[in-house]
Scaffold this motif. Structure first.
Motif, mmCIF file in Angstrom:
data_model
loop_
_atom_site.group_PDB
_atom_site.id
_atom_site.type_symbol
_atom_site.label_atom_id
_atom_site.label_comp_id
_atom_site.label_asym_id
_atom_site.label_seq_id
_atom_site.Cartn_x
_atom_site.Cartn_y
_atom_site.Cartn_z
ATOM 1 N N TYR A 124 32.304 38.884 44.121
ATOM 2 C CA TYR A 124 31.173 39.626 44.669
ATOM 3 C C TYR A 124 31.455 41.124 44.666
ATOM 4 O O TYR A 124 30.571 41.938 44.338
ATOM 5 C CB TYR A 124 30.882 39.130 46.083
ATOM 6 C CG TYR A 124 29.751 39.830 46.783
ATOM 7 C CD1 TYR A 124 28.525 40.031 46.151
ATOM 8 C CD2 TYR A 124 29.889 40.278 48.097
ATOM 9 C CE1 TYR A 124 27.473 40.667 46.807
ATOM 10 C CE2 TYR A 124 28.837 40.909 48.754
ATOM 11 C CZ TYR A 124 27.641 41.104 48.102
ATOM 12 O OH TYR A 124 26.602 41.740 48.750
ATOM 13 N N LEU A 125 32.687 41.512 45.007
ATOM 14 C CA LEU A 125 33.049 42.930 44.994
ATOM 15 C C LEU A 125 32.931 43.503 43.584
ATOM 16 O O LEU A 125 32.425 44.615 43.392
ATOM 17 C CB LEU A 125 34.470 43.107 45.532
ATOM 18 C CG LEU A 125 34.923 44.538 45.805
ATOM 19 C CD1 LEU A 125 34.112 45.159 46.934
ATOM 20 C CD2 LEU A 125 36.410 44.570 46.148
ATOM 21 N N GLY A 126 33.400 42.735 42.585
ATOM 22 C CA GLY A 126 33.262 43.191 41.206
ATOM 23 C C GLY A 126 31.805 43.317 40.802
ATOM 24 O O GLY A 126 31.424 44.268 40.104
ATOM 25 N N ALA A 127 30.974 42.371 41.261
ATOM 26 C CA ALA A 127 29.546 42.448 40.960
ATOM 27 C C ALA A 127 28.915 43.673 41.615
ATOM 28 O O ALA A 127 28.075 44.353 41.013
ATOM 29 C CB ALA A 127 28.850 41.171 41.431
ATOM 30 N N LEU A 128 29.322 43.985 42.850
ATOM 31 C CA LEU A 128 28.819 45.193 43.511
ATOM 32 C C LEU A 128 29.186 46.445 42.721
ATOM 33 O O LEU A 128 28.415 47.403 42.658
ATOM 34 C CB LEU A 128 29.392 45.301 44.923
ATOM 35 C CG LEU A 128 28.875 44.331 45.985
ATOM 36 C CD1 LEU A 128 29.616 44.553 47.295
ATOM 37 C CD2 LEU A 128 27.380 44.478 46.195
ATOM 38 N N SER A 129 30.360 46.434 42.104
ATOM 39 C CA SER A 129 30.828 47.623 41.386
ATOM 40 C C SER A 129 30.034 47.890 40.121
ATOM 41 O O SER A 129 30.115 48.985 39.562
ATOM 42 C CB SER A 129 32.319 47.494 41.051
ATOM 43 O OG SER A 129 32.534 46.620 39.954
ATOM 44 N N THR A 130 29.258 46.928 39.650
ATOM 45 C CA THR A 130 28.458 47.169 38.448
ATOM 46 C C THR A 130 27.317 48.134 38.719
ATOM 47 O O THR A 130 26.829 48.805 37.796
ATOM 48 C CB THR A 130 27.893 45.853 37.882
ATOM 49 O OG1 THR A 130 27.029 45.245 38.855
ATOM 50 C CG2 THR A 130 29.017 44.894 37.508
ATOM 51 N N THR A 131 26.872 48.211 39.956
ATOM 52 C CA THR A 131 25.813 49.157 40.311
ATOM 53 C C THR A 131 26.317 50.291 41.201
ATOM 54 O O THR A 131 25.624 51.296 41.362
ATOM 55 C CB THR A 131 24.662 48.432 41.044
ATOM 56 O OG1 THR A 131 25.182 47.723 42.168
ATOM 57 C CG2 THR A 131 23.971 47.457 40.108
ATOM 58 N N THR A 167 35.854 37.671 31.667
ATOM 59 C CA THR A 167 34.393 37.673 31.610
ATOM 60 C C THR A 167 33.757 37.648 32.999
ATOM 61 O O THR A 167 32.560 37.872 33.125
ATOM 62 C CB THR A 167 33.883 36.452 30.822
ATOM 63 O OG1 THR A 167 34.355 35.255 31.462
ATOM 64 C CG2 THR A 167 34.378 36.494 29.386
ATOM 65 N N GLY A 168 34.552 37.360 34.032
ATOM 66 C CA GLY A 168 34.027 37.320 35.391
ATOM 67 C C GLY A 168 33.999 38.700 36.014
ATOM 68 O O GLY A 168 34.753 39.603 35.608
ATOM 69 N N PRO A 169 33.153 38.914 37.009
ATOM 70 C CA PRO A 169 33.032 40.249 37.623
ATOM 71 C C PRO A 169 34.307 40.732 38.299
ATOM 72 O O PRO A 169 34.549 41.936 38.369
ATOM 73 C CB PRO A 169 31.886 40.091 38.623
ATOM 74 C CG PRO A 169 31.713 38.625 38.818
ATOM 75 C CD PRO A 169 32.163 37.975 37.563
ATOM 76 N N ALA A 170 35.159 39.815 38.787
ATOM 77 C CA ALA A 170 36.403 40.244 39.429
ATOM 78 C C ALA A 170 37.321 40.957 38.449
ATOM 79 O O ALA A 170 38.153 41.778 38.857
ATOM 80 C CB ALA A 170 37.119 39.051 40.058
ATOM 81 N N SER A 171 37.182 40.650 37.145
ATOM 82 C CA SER A 171 38.057 41.290 36.153
ATOM 83 C C SER A 171 37.768 42.777 36.009
ATOM 84 O O SER A 171 38.566 43.512 35.402
ATOM 85 C CB SER A 171 37.909 40.594 34.794
ATOM 86 O OG SER A 171 36.619 40.814 34.241
#
Length: 556
Positions: A52-59, A222-226
């Motif tokens: 989730y943290l990695g996904a937040l970092s995309t925006t 490929t996952g957002p945590a990466s």
């Protein structure tokens, strides 16, 4: 030099973000009901937070937001929970708590049982947990668990990951602070150790080069945590906090908030007006400062609103053969707080409905404590919504410090001296002892209102507020100290800090839907009281400070 982040699976990013608040809650509670939560469960929980943290970092690549801070903290807590389970269970007790889903688990020592070798952590899991602990400044808190977990790892040939594990342990816990392999040629060291050795030596040039090489060597998943490589982030954070080195490489792989520990300029003012920040003073002098309100409106359906009003009316209406009961008023006061939240959330200023709700709540709270002050066997009078009512004396544990604080806030906002009087006479502990972290704040506020010396209790309240752990919102002790000290500018600066803390707290997870989100009753009460008693016109503008209420306070 600029390093762009790799592309990740958009579907996995969307999945990580979708309904995370409820999903993580279901996950932790599902694990807790399924049996003993071990290293496996805590590691999976940490992985969910990191995705989730990695996904937040995309925006929000810098991750400077309250949501990211809360998520990171719980990712670290869950990862440390996995390490603690491997280190301690079942030979010692320990506790794991996650603020975001408000979930905790305690483990007791179980005599006669031995550690299960299947519950050890791998070197990679240990390393990720330790990196998260570095970023969250929790290494000293969990240092013993990390040490035991390392000793319990299976033996075997050294791997690059194990070498870095031992290097970090040496850096943090050995007297010379020199990581393993420090005498080997640089070319023979694993990439993380090269960074760590340069850091230990204070060699900025070597550190920058090694960190750049480490980033280039990171595997791309490929996952957002990466998108958040923990080893480079932790080492860059360590360099910043040890030497003040900011990364020379420009990349979203190293979010600024994680490197700096969500560094801000600090509070605008401290207790009793000490050390006001010059930039904050300049901003305030330049004109009104605005603090926005986050979170959705919390409208109350007509049916639910009618139900709460009906329940309130029942509390102040005697039934046939049954006298009024002051204890029923405590529920009625809670109903008013729900109505107040719903009505205040829909508008940036106080509507007639908001003012009516505040007035009724003030009268209800005063009636409760009039009944608490009355002599046993007697009756007390109260006026609620224009109706003169009589209540038998009663002093119940429900009339405790938290209810007193709520009732007092209503009275200070409305400015009704008639409603304030019984609260000041009663005090917060008339019916129950106060063992909460807000005890000294309540005592200080009570001392101030009754004309006693509030300074000793205020000093205790300030210390209590500092000890409140992240994830919890302390009472506005600094704001109260400015009021007591008579510092109007310091009060405005503390008001900004208090409102931003309230906003940030309620922007995490689903806290924006809590009844306390649209208004901070404590802060608004102090602002109205300062306007009414000292004539201070605040230069802070916010939906948390409805102008109509402050203007009314200035006319009384």
């Amino acid at each position: 030099m600029r390093i762009e982040r790799h592309q990740v699976d958009g579907a996995r990013v969307a999945e990580a973000r979708e309904d995370f608040v409820n999903r993580i809650g279901r996950q932790v509670h599902s694990y807790s009901r399924a049996g003993l939560m071990t290293t496996t469960e805590w590691q999976m929980i940490s992985d969910s937070f990191l995705d989730y943290l990695g996904a937040l970092s995309t925006t929000r690549p810098d991750l400077h937001c309250a949501e990211a801070r809360a998520v990171l903290r719980d990712a670290a807590a869950a990862a440390a929970g996995a390490v603690s389970f491997a280190a301690y269970y079942p030979v010692d007790s320990f506790h794991v708590f996650l603020d975001y889903p408000n979930f905790g688990m305690s483990y007791d020592r179980e005599r006669g049982r031995e550690r299960d070798p299947h519950h050890r952590v791998t070197a990679g899991e240990w390393l990720d947990a330790f990196c998260l602990a570095i970023v969250c400044d929790q290494v000293s808190v969990h240092g013993e668990a990390f040490g035991w977990a390392r000793q319990l790892m299976p033996g075997g040939p050294a791997t690059p990951t194990l070498e870095l594990v031992d290097g970090l342990l040496a850096y943090f816990f050995e007297d010379d602070g020199v990581p393993d392999g420090s005498t080997a040629p640089v070319a023979d060291l694993q990439p993380g150790l090269r960074v760590l050795r340069a850091l230990a030596a204070g060699d900025r040039e070597a550190f920058d080069a090694a960190l750049l090489a480490l980033l280039r060597d990171e595997p791309q998943g490929t996952g957002p945590a990466s998108l958040l490589p923990l080893v480079p982030i932790a080492l860059a954070a360590l360099a910043y906090r040890t030497h003040g080195w900011t990364p020379s490489v420009d990349t979203d792989y190293l979010p600024h908030a994680l490197i700096t520990g969500f560094e801000t300029a600090g509070p605008r003012v401290r207790a009793f007006g000490r050390d006001p920040r010059p930039d904050a003073l300049a901003a305030l002098a330049a004109g009104p400062v605005h603090v926005g309100r986050t979170g959705p409106a919390l409208p109350c359906s007509p049916e639910n609103e009618a139900r709460l009003e009906r329940l309130t009316l029942e509390a102040v209406t005697a039934g046939e053969g049954r006298p009024l009961n002051a204890r029923d008023l405590t529920g009625a006061l809670r109903y008013q707080t729900y109505l107040l939240a719903a009505r205040a959330s829909e508008c940036d200023d106080a509507t007639d409905a908001v003012i009516a709700t505040l007035r009724r709540g003030s009268q209800l709270g005063a009636a409760v404590f009039r009944a608490a002050l009355a002599e046993p066997g007697t009756e007390t009078e109260a006026t609620i919504d224009g109706r003169a009512l009589r209540f038998p004396a009663r002093r119940d544990r429900d009339f405790g410090p938290a209810l007193w604080q709520t009732a007092l806030s209503f009275a200070l906002i409305t400015g009704s001296r008639e409603d304030l009087e019984p609260l000041v006479l009663a005090g917060p502990t008339i019916a129950a002892e106060d063992r909460s972290p807000s005890a000294s704040y309540r005592t200080a506020l009570h001392d101030h209102l009754r004309g006693a010396d509030p300074l000793p209790a205020t000093e205790r309240a300030l210390k209590e507020a500092e000890r409140i752990r992240e994830g919890w919102l302390p009472a506005p002790a600094v704001l109260l100290s400015q009021l007591i000290g008579g510092d109007a500018t310091g009060f405005d600066l503390a008001l900004l800090d208090a409102l931003e803390a309230h906003r940030d707290h309620h922007s995490v997870a689903d806290r924006g839907t809590e009844p306390g989100a649209p208004l901070s009753l404590d802060v608004l009460a102090l602002a109205c009281h300062a306007r009414r008693t000292r004539g201070w016109v605040t230069r802070v503008r916010s939906p948390y400070l409805p102008p109509r209420l402050l203007q009314a306070a200035g006319r009384t």
